[in-house]
Design an enzyme around this catalytic site. Structure first.
Site, PDB file in Angstrom:
ATOM      1  N   TYR A 191      -1.531  -0.616  10.868  1.00 20.00           N
ATOM      2  CA  TYR A 191      -2.290  -1.168   9.461  1.00 20.00           C
ATOM      3  C   TYR A 191      -0.299  -0.685   8.346  1.00 20.00           C
ATOM      4  O   TYR A 191       0.116  -1.407   7.549  1.00 20.00           O
ATOM      5  CB  TYR A 191      -3.253  -0.335   8.310  1.00 20.00           C
ATOM      6  N   SER A 235       0.823  -1.329  -0.284  1.00 20.60           N
ATOM      7  CA  SER A 235      -0.099   0.341   0.271  1.00 20.60           C
ATOM      8  C   SER A 235       1.029   1.220   0.272  1.00 20.60           C
ATOM      9  O   SER A 235       1.790   1.173   0.620  1.00 20.60           O
ATOM     10  CB  SER A 235      -0.827   0.170   1.034  1.00 20.60           C
TER      11      SER A 235
HETATM   12  N1  LIG Z   1      -8.649  -0.562  -1.009  1.00 19.76           N
HETATM   13  C1  LIG Z   1      -7.501   0.160  -1.351  1.00 19.76           C
HETATM   14  O1  LIG Z   1      -7.918   1.208  -0.766  1.00 19.76           O
HETATM   15  C2  LIG Z   1      -6.103  -0.405  -0.698  1.00 19.76           C
HETATM   16  C3  LIG Z   1      -4.854   0.417  -0.722  1.00 19.76           C
HETATM   17  C4  LIG Z   1      -3.632  -0.025  -0.548  1.00 19.76           C
HETATM   18  C5  LIG Z   1      -3.748  -1.311  -0.496  1.00 19.76           C
HETATM   19  N2  LIG Z   1      -5.182  -2.001  -0.533  1.00 19.76           N
HETATM   20  C6  LIG Z   1      -5.351  -3.158   0.131  1.00 19.76           C
HETATM   21  O2  LIG Z   1      -5.114  -4.390  -0.805  1.00 19.76           O
HETATM   22  C7  LIG Z   1      -5.207  -6.277  -0.582  1.00 19.76           C
HETATM   23  C8  LIG Z   1      -6.909  -6.320  -0.763  1.00 19.76           C
HETATM   24  O3  LIG Z   1      -8.078  -4.823  -0.529  1.00 19.76           O
HETATM   25  P1  LIG Z   1      -9.116  -4.219  -0.606  1.00 19.76           P
HETATM   26  O4  LIG Z   1      -9.035  -3.150  -1.060  1.00 19.76           O
HETATM   27  O5  LIG Z   1      -9.392  -5.584  -2.100  1.00 19.76           O
HETATM   28  O6  LIG Z   1     -10.121  -5.010   0.054  1.00 19.76           O
HETATM   29  P2  LIG Z   1     -11.684  -5.859   0.430  1.00 19.76           P
HETATM   30  O7  LIG Z   1     -12.679  -5.431  -0.602  1.00 19.76           O
HETATM   31  O8  LIG Z   1     -12.408  -5.730   2.102  1.00 19.76           O
HETATM   32  O9  LIG Z   1     -10.782  -7.759  -0.050  1.00 19.76           O
HETATM   33  C9  LIG Z   1      -9.680  -7.879   1.076  1.00 19.76           C
HETATM   34  C10 LIG Z   1      -9.653  -9.682   0.932  1.00 19.76           C
HETATM   35  O10 LIG Z   1      -9.203 -10.042   1.734  1.00 19.76           O
HETATM   36  C11 LIG Z   1      -9.692 -11.001   2.462  1.00 19.76           C
HETATM   37  N3  LIG Z   1      -9.193 -11.853   3.702  1.00 19.76           N
HETATM   38  C12 LIG Z   1      -9.014 -11.008   4.905  1.00 19.76           C
HETATM   39  N4  LIG Z   1      -8.499 -11.609   5.454  1.00 19.76           N
HETATM   40  C13 LIG Z   1      -8.519 -12.558   5.230  1.00 19.76           C
HETATM   41  C14 LIG Z   1      -7.649 -13.681   6.039  1.00 19.76           C
HETATM   42  N5  LIG Z   1      -6.982 -14.432   6.407  1.00 19.76           N
HETATM   43  N6  LIG Z   1      -7.895 -14.778   4.677  1.00 19.76           N
HETATM   44  C15 LIG Z   1      -8.179 -14.951   3.395  1.00 19.76           C
HETATM   45  N7  LIG Z   1      -8.397 -14.064   2.980  1.00 19.76           N
HETATM   46  C16 LIG Z   1      -9.055 -13.232   3.517  1.00 19.76           C
HETATM   47  C17 LIG Z   1     -11.141 -11.081   2.212  1.00 19.76           C
HETATM   48  O11 LIG Z   1     -11.877 -12.284   2.352  1.00 19.76           O
HETATM   49  P3  LIG Z   1     -13.041 -12.454   3.294  1.00 19.76           P
HETATM   50  O12 LIG Z   1     -14.812 -12.268   2.013  1.00 19.76           O
HETATM   51  O13 LIG Z   1     -13.140 -14.233   3.271  1.00 19.76           O
HETATM   52  O14 LIG Z   1     -13.357 -12.028   4.249  1.00 19.76           O
HETATM   53  C18 LIG Z   1     -11.451 -10.469   0.697  1.00 19.76           C
HETATM   54  O15 LIG Z   1     -11.316 -10.860  -0.404  1.00 19.76           O
HETATM   55  C19 LIG Z   1      -5.242  -5.678   1.205  1.00 19.76           C
HETATM   56  O16 LIG Z   1      -4.225  -6.010   0.944  1.00 19.76           O
HETATM   57  C20 LIG Z   1      -5.707  -4.025   1.449  1.00 19.76           C
HETATM   58  O17 LIG Z   1      -4.881  -4.192   2.907  1.00 19.76           O
HETATM   59  C21 LIG Z   1      -6.409  -1.488  -0.754  1.00 19.76           C
END
Ligand SMILES: NC(=O)c1ccc[n+]([C@@H]2O[C@H](COP(=O)([O-])OP(=O)(O)OC[C@H]3O[C@@H](n4cnc5c(N)ncnc54)[C@H](OP(=O)(O)O)[C@@H]3O)[C@@H](O)[C@H]2O)c1
Length: 263
Positions: free
Chosen positions: A140, A127
């Protein structure tokens, strides 16, 4: 046809990356914690990245069906917002277990396969919060700094193996991340500043880019023979912020962040 394994494809980046790669003809396996009846263009396997036994079982399943894993995309993670001092140990542990050890355990499980293949690509989604700390996203940010450092160190360990490591630092994207974030306590006297900062964070995220934008970058990274080690995914502002972080003295950069979050 390359076989790609992505963690966390139930929503957000994971889902967008899985769909984009499946459209391009990749053999895509995505991990979910809960089975789905949805008709998908990619295959799902049940893995909780905090449970190493499910990781190994998931990888065995992919190997039985596809016989190889060309690309691992570590993506599953969540956010935690509040004061580090007052964060509950259990919440902190779950965050570190998912966002750090989940990534490391996936890599350790996939590496023996890639070593035998003498090639592979590991793409770790970190991130922009792992390039500079975001106020009140302390733990985080800590996990995402850890993934940048871990990926850099892994690069050196894998020299000569044919396995490449890439770390991607996305800016703000509109996903379920905002709704899934855990809020932890803060000191009451800091409530006003905290609320202002969180409002700005949520505004940035909900006005963020479509995760398909990041998925296209990931597809390009997979297609490249020699990708860069580190990428910023996001708008020009996101890219500039990472760039000026490297150039400016800390005290100047802190002022920019404080002003952005109206602190
Ligand atoms: N959105 C942003 O602005 C942003 C920016 C920078 C980085 N990120 C990073 O991008 C990545 C994905 O996030 P996202 O934005 O796509 O959020 P999201 O829509 O909430 O997706 C997160 C995913 O991670 C899964 N997950 C969480 N805990 C888990 C575990 N213990 N085992 C297996 N799967 C798990 C969730 O599955 P469940 O449905 O089972 O909970 C979901 O599929 C993360 O690492 C986040 O830190 C996001």
């Amino acid at each position: 046809m390359k076989t790609v394994l992505i963690t966390g494809v139930s929503s957000g980046f994971g889902k967008a990356i899985a769909e984009t790669l499946a459209e391009k003809g990749y053999n895509v396996y995505g991990t979910v914690r809960n089975a789905t009846n949805e008709s998908l263009a990619y295959k799902t396997i049940i893995v909780d990245v905090c449970k190493p036994e499910t990781i190994q079982a998931g990888i065995n399943e992919v190997l039985q069906q596809a016989g190889k894993i060309d690309v691992l995309i570590n993506n599953a993670g969540f956010g935690l917002t509040g004061e580090m001092e007052l964060t509950d140990n259990e919440d902190r542990k779950r965050l570190f277990d998912t966002n750090i050890f989940g990534y490391i355990d996936m890599v350790n499980a996939v590496l023996p396969v890639m070593r035998k293949q003498k090639e592979g690509k590991i793409i770790n989604i970190a991130s922009l919060a792992g390039v500079f700390a975001i106020p009140y996203q302390g733990f985080y940010s800590t996990t995402k700094f850890a993934i940048n450092g871990y990926s850099e160190a892994l690069h050196y360990e894998l020299i000569g193996t044919g396995i490449k490591v890439v770390v991607v630092n996305p800016g703000d994207y509109k996903t379920s991340f905002t709704a899934n974030r855990i809020l932890t306590p803060i000191h009451e006297e800091g409530r006003k500043v905290f609320d202002t900062v969180v409002k700005a964070i949520v505004k940035d995220e909900t006005k963020g880019l479509d995760p398909k934008h990041c998925a296209k970058l990931i597809a390009k990274i997979i297609e490249k023979n020699n990708p860069c080690f580190r990428y910023v995914a996001g708008s020009l502002e996101h890219k500039l912020s990472a760039f000026i972080k490297r150039l400016l003295p800390d005290s100047w950069f802190f002022k920019i962040i404080e002003s952005h979050y109206n602190m």
